[in-house]
Design a protein around this motif. Structure first.
Motif, PDB file in Angstrom:
ATOM      1  N   UNK A  52       0.840  -1.198   0.000  1.00  0.00           N
ATOM      2  CA  UNK A  52       0.000   0.000   0.000  1.00  0.00           C
ATOM      3  C   UNK A  52       0.875   1.248   0.000  1.00  0.00           C
ATOM      4  N   UNK A  53       0.242   2.369  -0.344  1.00  0.00           N
ATOM      5  CA  UNK A  53       0.989   3.634  -0.465  1.00  0.00           C
ATOM      6  C   UNK A  53       1.555   4.109   0.867  1.00  0.00           C
ATOM      7  N   UNK A  54       1.044   3.602   1.979  1.00  0.00           N
ATOM      8  CA  UNK A  54       1.617   3.987   3.279  1.00  0.00           C
ATOM      9  C   UNK A  54       2.758   3.056   3.688  1.00  0.00           C
ATOM     10  N   UNK A  55       3.153   2.153   2.776  1.00  0.00           N
ATOM     11  CA  UNK A  55       4.292   1.264   3.037  1.00  0.00           C
ATOM     12  C   UNK A  55       3.902  -0.046   3.695  1.00  0.00           C
ATOM     13  N   UNK A  56       2.629  -0.172   4.076  1.00  0.00           N
ATOM     14  CA  UNK A  56       2.217  -1.411   4.746  1.00  0.00           C
ATOM     15  C   UNK A  56       1.906  -2.501   3.716  1.00  0.00           C
ATOM     16  N   UNK A  57       1.887  -3.742   4.200  1.00  0.00           N
ATOM     17  CA  UNK A  57       1.587  -4.896   3.346  1.00  0.00           C
ATOM     18  C   UNK A  57       0.331  -5.576   3.872  1.00  0.00           C
ATOM     19  N   UNK A  58      -0.620  -5.820   2.982  1.00  0.00           N
ATOM     20  CA  UNK A  58      -1.845  -6.536   3.343  1.00  0.00           C
ATOM     21  C   UNK A  58      -1.889  -7.815   2.521  1.00  0.00           C
ATOM     22  N   UNK A  59      -2.345  -8.878   3.119  1.00  0.00           N
ATOM     23  CA  UNK A  59      -2.384 -10.144   2.383  1.00  0.00           C
ATOM     24  C   UNK A  59      -3.805 -10.692   2.305  1.00  0.00           C
ATOM     25  N   UNK A  60      -3.970 -11.645   1.416  1.00  0.00           N
ATOM     26  CA  UNK A  60      -5.245 -12.343   1.294  1.00  0.00           C
ATOM     27  C   UNK A  60      -4.978 -13.724   0.714  1.00  0.00           C
ATOM     28  N   UNK A  61      -5.867 -14.659   1.005  1.00  0.00           N
ATOM     29  CA  UNK A  61      -5.722 -16.019   0.482  1.00  0.00           C
ATOM     30  C   UNK A  61      -7.055 -16.496  -0.066  1.00  0.00           C
ATOM     31  N   UNK A  62      -7.021 -17.516  -0.932  1.00  0.00           N
ATOM     32  CA  UNK A  62      -8.288 -17.987  -1.490  1.00  0.00           C
ATOM     33  C   UNK A  62      -9.128 -18.688  -0.430  1.00  0.00           C
ATOM     34  N   UNK A  63     -10.428 -18.495  -0.563  1.00  0.00           N
ATOM     35  CA  UNK A  63     -11.406 -19.035   0.382  1.00  0.00           C
ATOM     36  C   UNK A  63     -12.403 -19.859  -0.421  1.00  0.00           C
ATOM     37  N   UNK A  64     -12.288 -21.183  -0.297  1.00  0.00           N
ATOM     38  CA  UNK A  64     -13.180 -22.032  -1.092  1.00  0.00           C
ATOM     39  C   UNK A  64     -14.456 -22.361  -0.331  1.00  0.00           C
ATOM     40  N   UNK A  65     -15.372 -22.989  -1.067  1.00  0.00           N
ATOM     41  CA  UNK A  65     -16.661 -23.324  -0.488  1.00  0.00           C
ATOM     42  C   UNK A  65     -17.157 -24.584  -1.164  1.00  0.00           C
ATOM     43  N   UNK A  74      -7.559 -15.263  -3.931  1.00  0.00           N
ATOM     44  CA  UNK A  74      -6.656 -14.566  -3.015  1.00  0.00           C
ATOM     45  C   UNK A  74      -6.561 -13.078  -3.349  1.00  0.00           C
ATOM     46  N   UNK A  75      -6.522 -12.758  -4.636  1.00  0.00           N
ATOM     47  CA  UNK A  75      -6.367 -11.365  -5.054  1.00  0.00           C
ATOM     48  C   UNK A  75      -7.523 -10.511  -4.541  1.00  0.00           C
ATOM     49  N   UNK A  82      -7.769  -4.993   2.328  1.00  0.00           N
ATOM     50  CA  UNK A  82      -7.023  -3.725   2.373  1.00  0.00           C
ATOM     51  C   UNK A  82      -7.982  -2.539   2.355  1.00  0.00           C
ATOM     52  N   UNK A  83      -8.992  -2.615   1.496  1.00  0.00           N
ATOM     53  CA  UNK A  83      -9.933  -1.478   1.388  1.00  0.00           C
ATOM     54  C   UNK A  83     -10.762  -1.325   2.658  1.00  0.00           C
ATOM     55  N   UNK A  84     -10.924  -2.418   3.408  1.00  0.00           N
ATOM     56  CA  UNK A  84     -11.696  -2.360   4.655  1.00  0.00           C
ATOM     57  C   UNK A  84     -10.826  -1.893   5.815  1.00  0.00           C
ATOM     58  N   UNK A  85      -9.595  -2.419   5.852  1.00  0.00           N
ATOM     59  CA  UNK A  85      -8.717  -2.092   6.996  1.00  0.00           C
ATOM     60  C   UNK A  85      -7.986  -0.769   6.824  1.00  0.00           C
ATOM     61  N   UNK A  86      -7.695  -0.423   5.563  1.00  0.00           N
ATOM     62  CA  UNK A  86      -6.945   0.808   5.272  1.00  0.00           C
ATOM     63  C   UNK A  86      -7.689   1.627   4.224  1.00  0.00           C
ATOM     64  N   UNK A  87      -8.905   2.101   4.556  1.00  0.00           N
ATOM     65  CA  UNK A  87      -9.702   2.779   3.534  1.00  0.00           C
ATOM     66  C   UNK A  87      -8.982   3.996   2.955  1.00  0.00           C
ATOM     67  N   UNK A  88      -9.104   4.149   1.641  1.00  0.00           N
ATOM     68  CA  UNK A  88      -8.548   5.333   0.978  1.00  0.00           C
ATOM     69  C   UNK A  88      -7.070   5.254   0.661  1.00  0.00           C
ATOM     70  N   UNK A  89      -6.390   4.189   1.075  1.00  0.00           N
ATOM     71  CA  UNK A  89      -4.955   4.083   0.791  1.00  0.00           C
ATOM     72  C   UNK A  89      -4.762   3.283  -0.504  1.00  0.00           C
ATOM     73  N   UNK A  90      -4.169   3.903  -1.525  1.00  0.00           N
ATOM     74  CA  UNK A  90      -4.014   3.185  -2.800  1.00  0.00           C
ATOM     75  C   UNK A  90      -3.085   1.971  -2.694  1.00  0.00           C
TER      76      UNK A  90
END
Ligand code: THU
Length: 160
Positions: A52-65, A74-75, A82-90
């Motif tokens: 993210x633009x603030x230098x932080x790293x957010x991750x995600x993984x695939x969630x099957x059902x 995952x993407x 990221x959009x939920x935890x760091x709103x507005x940060x590109x």
């Protein structure tokens, strides 16, 4: 009649060592995240790491059902997180790594169409190109300077 020629420029690195230290770290974060993927049906474990633009790293993984079409890649898990935890940060960069429980994935895995569309929306939403890094469990890395290159002639909000 004339013809449009659309070219796709992809940086190809035979190993991750050829990338900058920052991008190597992002790929490592994606690989580490993939260990927590929930993929009991496909056994295909995917991790995505966002810089993210603030230098932080957010991750995600695939969630099957068990209802297969509900599987979340995952993407998109990473982008929504990221959009939920760091709103507005590109988002500046995304690294995606994948591995399979039974076979070695030694080539980059291209994002699915829905993830390409979502990445394209993110670029519009924040007016920010997103560098894309793709790798399997090991080996060749593909690097694109912007996610939209993965989706030529795409649909976007300008039509609405
Ligand atoms: N998958 C991702 O998470 N990202 C990709 O780029 C390709 C596919 C997931 C979805 C599903 O859980 C599994 O991989 C097999 O398709």
């Amino acid at each position: 009649m004339d013809e449009m020629v659309i070219t796709l420029k992809v940086g190809r690195f035979s190993t991750a060592d050829e990338l900058s230290a920052k991008e190597q770290q992002l790929l490592e974060a994606a690989g580490k995240a993939s260990e927590h993927a929930y993929a009991p049906y496909s056994n295909f474990y995917v991790g995505a790491a966002l810089l993210l633009a603030d230098g932080s790293v957010e991750t995600g993984v695939n969630q099957e059902n068990a209802a297969y079409p509900m599987c979340l890649c995952a993407e998109r898990a990473a982008l929504a997180s990221a959009a939920s935890r760091k709103p507005g940060i590109p988002v500046l960069k995304i690294a995606v790594r994948a591995r399979h429980a039974q076979k070695l994935i030694d080539r980059p895995v291209g994002p699915c169409g829905a993830c390409r569309q979502t990445l394209s929306e993110w670029e519009d939403r924040f007016s920010q190109d997103i560098v894309v890094l793709l790798q399997g469990e090991k080996g060749t890395v593909y690097r694109l300077s912007r996610a939209k290159d993965l989706l030529p002639l795409s649909f976007d909000g300008s039509f609405l």
